[in-house]
Design a protein around this motif. Structure first.
Motif, PDB file in Angstrom:
ATOM      1  N   TYR A   1       0.849  -1.189   0.000  1.00  0.00           N
ATOM      2  CA  TYR A   1       0.000   0.000   0.000  1.00  0.00           C
ATOM      3  C   TYR A   1       0.885   1.239   0.000  1.00  0.00           C
ATOM      4  O   TYR A   1       2.067   1.174   0.374  1.00  0.00           O
ATOM      5  CB  TYR A   1      -0.897   0.049   1.244  1.00  0.00           C
ATOM      6  N   ALA A   2       0.304   2.366  -0.380  1.00  0.00           N
ATOM      7  CA  ALA A   2       1.046   3.628  -0.343  1.00  0.00           C
ATOM      8  C   ALA A   2       1.343   4.007   1.108  1.00  0.00           C
ATOM      9  O   ALA A   2       0.706   3.528   2.048  1.00  0.00           O
ATOM     10  CB  ALA A   2       0.222   4.732  -1.016  1.00  0.00           C
ATOM     11  N   ALA A   3       2.304   4.886   1.277  1.00  0.00           N
ATOM     12  CA  ALA A   3       2.665   5.359   2.620  1.00  0.00           C
ATOM     13  C   ALA A   3       1.514   6.161   3.221  1.00  0.00           C
ATOM     14  O   ALA A   3       0.708   6.762   2.510  1.00  0.00           O
ATOM     15  CB  ALA A   3       3.923   6.212   2.549  1.00  0.00           C
ATOM     16  N   GLY A   4       1.447   6.157   4.542  1.00  0.00           N
ATOM     17  CA  GLY A   4       0.477   6.999   5.240  1.00  0.00           C
ATOM     18  C   GLY A   4      -0.769   6.302   5.713  1.00  0.00           C
ATOM     19  O   GLY A   4      -1.586   6.901   6.411  1.00  0.00           O
ATOM     20  N   GLY A   5      -0.947   5.021   5.373  1.00  0.00           N
ATOM     21  CA  GLY A   5      -2.140   4.311   5.790  1.00  0.00           C
ATOM     22  C   GLY A   5      -1.909   3.463   7.035  1.00  0.00           C
ATOM     23  O   GLY A   5      -0.832   3.479   7.638  1.00  0.00           O
ATOM     24  N   SER A   6      -2.933   2.704   7.405  1.00  0.00           N
ATOM     25  CA  SER A   6      -2.880   1.910   8.632  1.00  0.00           C
ATOM     26  C   SER A   6      -1.794   0.846   8.582  1.00  0.00           C
ATOM     27  O   SER A   6      -1.009   0.694   9.531  1.00  0.00           O
ATOM     28  CB  SER A   6      -4.233   1.233   8.865  1.00  0.00           C
ATOM     29  N   THR A   7      -1.763   0.075   7.503  1.00  0.00           N
ATOM     30  CA  THR A   7      -0.796  -1.011   7.402  1.00  0.00           C
ATOM     31  C   THR A   7       0.619  -0.464   7.407  1.00  0.00           C
ATOM     32  O   THR A   7       1.512  -1.004   8.064  1.00  0.00           O
ATOM     33  CB  THR A   7      -1.062  -1.836   6.132  1.00  0.00           C
ATOM     34  N   ASP A   8       0.816   0.627   6.701  1.00  0.00           N
ATOM     35  CA  ASP A   8       2.126   1.277   6.669  1.00  0.00           C
ATOM     36  C   ASP A   8       2.536   1.747   8.066  1.00  0.00           C
ATOM     37  O   ASP A   8       3.680   1.562   8.495  1.00  0.00           O
ATOM     38  CB  ASP A   8       2.079   2.459   5.701  1.00  0.00           C
ATOM     39  N   GLY A   9       1.581   2.323   8.802  1.00  0.00           N
ATOM     40  CA  GLY A   9       1.883   2.818  10.143  1.00  0.00           C
ATOM     41  C   GLY A   9       2.292   1.707  11.084  1.00  0.00           C
ATOM     42  O   GLY A   9       3.269   1.831  11.841  1.00  0.00           O
ATOM     43  N   LEU A  10       1.566   0.581  11.046  1.00  0.00           N
ATOM     44  CA  LEU A  10       1.915  -0.553  11.888  1.00  0.00           C
ATOM     45  C   LEU A  10       3.269  -1.137  11.491  1.00  0.00           C
ATOM     46  O   LEU A  10       4.070  -1.517  12.347  1.00  0.00           O
ATOM     47  CB  LEU A  10       0.838  -1.633  11.781  1.00  0.00           C
ATOM     48  N   ALA A  11       3.505  -1.214  10.179  1.00  0.00           N
ATOM     49  CA  ALA A  11       4.773  -1.766   9.702  1.00  0.00           C
ATOM     50  C   ALA A  11       5.952  -0.966  10.230  1.00  0.00           C
ATOM     51  O   ALA A  11       6.972  -1.534  10.642  1.00  0.00           O
ATOM     52  CB  ALA A  11       4.791  -1.782   8.172  1.00  0.00           C
ATOM     53  N   ARG A  12       5.839   0.343  10.246  1.00  0.00           N
ATOM     54  CA  ARG A  12       6.944   1.191  10.698  1.00  0.00           C
ATOM     55  C   ARG A  12       7.195   1.049  12.202  1.00  0.00           C
ATOM     56  O   ARG A  12       8.342   1.086  12.654  1.00  0.00           O
ATOM     57  CB  ARG A  12       6.684   2.645  10.303  1.00  0.00           C
ATOM     58  N   ILE A  13       6.137   0.847  12.965  1.00  0.00           N
ATOM     59  CA  ILE A  13       6.302   0.623  14.408  1.00  0.00           C
ATOM     60  C   ILE A  13       7.091  -0.658  14.655  1.00  0.00           C
ATOM     61  O   ILE A  13       8.047  -0.700  15.440  1.00  0.00           O
ATOM     62  CB  ILE A  13       4.925   0.542  15.095  1.00  0.00           C
ATOM     63  N   VAL A  14       6.701  -1.724  13.952  1.00  0.00           N
ATOM     64  CA  VAL A  14       7.313  -3.028  14.176  1.00  0.00           C
ATOM     65  C   VAL A  14       8.685  -3.133  13.512  1.00  0.00           C
ATOM     66  O   VAL A  14       9.604  -3.754  14.060  1.00  0.00           O
ATOM     67  CB  VAL A  14       6.375  -4.142  13.667  1.00  0.00           C
ATOM     68  N   ALA A  15       8.848  -2.522  12.338  1.00  0.00           N
ATOM     69  CA  ALA A  15      10.118  -2.620  11.612  1.00  0.00           C
ATOM     70  C   ALA A  15      11.276  -2.068  12.432  1.00  0.00           C
ATOM     71  O   ALA A  15      12.366  -2.660  12.478  1.00  0.00           O
ATOM     72  CB  ALA A  15      10.023  -1.880  10.282  1.00  0.00           C
ATOM     73  N   GLN A  16      11.055  -0.957  13.077  1.00  0.00           N
ATOM     74  CA  GLN A  16      12.129  -0.349  13.871  1.00  0.00           C
ATOM     75  C   GLN A  16      12.537  -1.267  15.026  1.00  0.00           C
ATOM     76  O   GLN A  16      13.729  -1.496  15.267  1.00  0.00           O
ATOM     77  CB  GLN A  16      11.690   1.002  14.420  1.00  0.00           C
TER      78      GLN A  16
ATOM     79  N   ILE B   1     -14.381   4.777  -4.549  1.00  0.00           N
ATOM     80  CA  ILE B   1     -13.262   5.379  -5.276  1.00  0.00           C
ATOM     81  C   ILE B   1     -11.963   4.754  -4.774  1.00  0.00           C
ATOM     82  O   ILE B   1     -11.570   4.975  -3.630  1.00  0.00           O
ATOM     83  CB  ILE B   1     -13.214   6.908  -5.072  1.00  0.00           C
ATOM     84  N   PRO B   2     -11.304   3.942  -5.603  1.00  0.00           N
ATOM     85  CA  PRO B   2     -10.064   3.289  -5.161  1.00  0.00           C
ATOM     86  C   PRO B   2      -8.854   4.213  -5.278  1.00  0.00           C
ATOM     87  O   PRO B   2      -8.720   4.966  -6.237  1.00  0.00           O
ATOM     88  CB  PRO B   2      -9.941   2.100  -6.119  1.00  0.00           C
ATOM     89  N   TYR B   3      -7.992   4.147  -4.282  1.00  0.00           N
ATOM     90  CA  TYR B   3      -6.714   4.880  -4.287  1.00  0.00           C
ATOM     91  C   TYR B   3      -5.582   3.857  -4.232  1.00  0.00           C
ATOM     92  O   TYR B   3      -5.827   2.649  -4.173  1.00  0.00           O
ATOM     93  CB  TYR B   3      -6.638   5.821  -3.079  1.00  0.00           C
ATOM     94  N   ARG B   4      -4.354   4.332  -4.200  1.00  0.00           N
ATOM     95  CA  ARG B   4      -3.203   3.432  -4.135  1.00  0.00           C
ATOM     96  C   ARG B   4      -2.821   3.084  -2.689  1.00  0.00           C
ATOM     97  O   ARG B   4      -1.794   2.482  -2.433  1.00  0.00           O
ATOM     98  CB  ARG B   4      -2.003   4.049  -4.866  1.00  0.00           C
ATOM     99  N   GLY B   5      -3.656   3.467  -1.769  1.00  0.00           N
ATOM    100  CA  GLY B   5      -3.419   3.183  -0.360  1.00  0.00           C
ATOM    101  C   GLY B   5      -4.372   4.004   0.477  1.00  0.00           C
ATOM    102  O   GLY B   5      -5.042   4.925  -0.022  1.00  0.00           O
ATOM    103  N   ALA B   6      -4.442   3.681   1.774  1.00  0.00           N
ATOM    104  CA  ALA B   6      -5.351   4.413   2.659  1.00  0.00           C
ATOM    105  C   ALA B   6      -4.915   5.860   2.844  1.00  0.00           C
ATOM    106  O   ALA B   6      -5.756   6.745   3.020  1.00  0.00           O
ATOM    107  CB  ALA B   6      -5.430   3.712   4.016  1.00  0.00           C
ATOM    108  N   GLY B   7      -3.610   6.123   2.813  1.00  0.00           N
ATOM    109  CA  GLY B   7      -3.111   7.480   3.016  1.00  0.00           C
ATOM    110  C   GLY B   7      -3.737   8.498   2.072  1.00  0.00           C
ATOM    111  O   GLY B   7      -4.311   9.510   2.522  1.00  0.00           O
TER     112      GLY B   7
END
Length: 325
Positions: free
Chosen positions: A36-51, A181-187
């Motif tokens: 997904y594009a940056a800025g969405g829910s999955t991206d946010g969780l990924a960044r918390i766990v990745a670090q 309306i579909p976007y490239r991510g939730a962000g």
């Protein structure tokens, strides 16, 4: 005979080399693909766990956003990657259980193409509307859909995403119709929700809690058994009159099929350590994201969850007649 012996020795050396590589893993940065594009829910969780995982592994875990294609661009990037543990995916129920049924031509099957590492968190969905809509209750929103459905639009994170399926399922259970309306991510979808370009988005608490608290959007209902302490003013869907809607999203990590068991075990250990971290726990709790119990952690439990939900959502998609453009 000599050729057979040499071949056997060669195979043994290759196997020993693979084992040695697995034991020294990792020796460089790891790419964590988010479909997904940056800025969405999955991206946010990924960044918390990745670090946190990176700190445990002693190497940087870099989040790589590959949105589009109904998550299939990111999914196939990981499925086709070298199974060495240096390319993994942070996916969710949408990319790993729903999208395969919506995009059968992609021939992507997470049960075959990926090896699960572990569940990260399960997160309730929240239906939010733009401030410009003037809507303040779920009953008002349903009434708007019933009277002016053609003029009401839902932004979503892309065809096949959990926000797409959630909106379609919500309209199915309320017997209403609106535009998607579909976007490239939730962000990007949420950016337009705040701007009032789209009327509504159903997404995880990870994104919706901060926006509701900041009065950037109006959260109408949350798909949890009881009200969340993080947003106590927001009713559950059952309280708001739509008890049939119950959608929480699981998020987890997987690697390409064929990744050495020792590498998978190392990644499982790093994820388990991350989920025990007070900082990660605090971040998840703030966003109403529930980490799995210890018995539900690890690759085997997550693999079983994926295996259960792929056919489950295939049935839901058929029942609600959900299609992609």
């Amino acid at each position: 005979m000599k050729k057979i012996i040499l071949a056997a020795l060669s195979a043994g050396m290759i196997g020993h080399g693979a084992d040695a590589a697995a034991q020294s893993y990792p020796t460089r940065a790891i790419s964590m693909v988010v479909p997904y594009a940056a800025g969405g829910s999955t991206d946010g969780l990924a960044r918390i766990v990745a670090q946190a995982m990176g700190e445990n592994l002693g190497q940087t875990v870099v989040v790589e956003n590959l949105g589009g294609g109904g998550t299939m661009i990111g999914n196939q990037r990981v499925a086709r990657a070298e199974p060495d543990g240096y390319t993994i995916t942070f996916g969710n129920m949408g990319s790993l259980a729903i999208a395969p049924s919506l995009y059968p031509k992609s021939k992507f099957d997470p049960r075959r193409d990926l090896t699960a590492i572990g569940l990260v968190a399960t997160v309730p969905m929240v239906l939010s509307v733009s401030k410009k809509s003037g809507i303040t209750t779920l009953s008002d929103f349903v009434a708007r859909l019933q009277k002016h459905g053609a003029d009401v639009n839902f932004g979503n994170a892309g065809n096949g995403s959990t926000s797409h399926i959630s909106a379609a399922y919500f309209m199915h259970v309320t017997k209403t119709q609106g535009m998607q309306i579909p976007y490239r991510g939730a962000g990007p979808a949420i950016a337009d929700l705040m701007a009032g370009t789209v009327d509504a988005v159903i997404d995880q608490t990870v994104t919706m809690i901060p926006l509701h608290e900041g009065q950037r959007v109006t959260a109408l209902a949350v798909a949890s058994a009881s009200r969340l302490p993080q947003i106590p003013d927001v009713p559950t869907f059952a309280e708001a009159g739509v008890p049939q809607f119950n959608m929480s999203v699981w998020n987890g990590i997987a690697a390409p099929a064929g990744t050495p068991p020792a590498v998978i075990a190392r990644l499982e250990q790093a994820l388990a350590s991350a989920l025990k971290s007070p900082g990660v726990r605090a971040s998840l709790d703030k966003l109403a994201a529930q980490a799995p119990d210890e018995k539900d952690q690890g690759g085997a439990a997550f693999q079983a969850l994926i295996a259960r939900d792929v056919p489950r959502f295939a049935g839901l998609i058929k029942e609600a007649n959900i299609t992609v453009n």
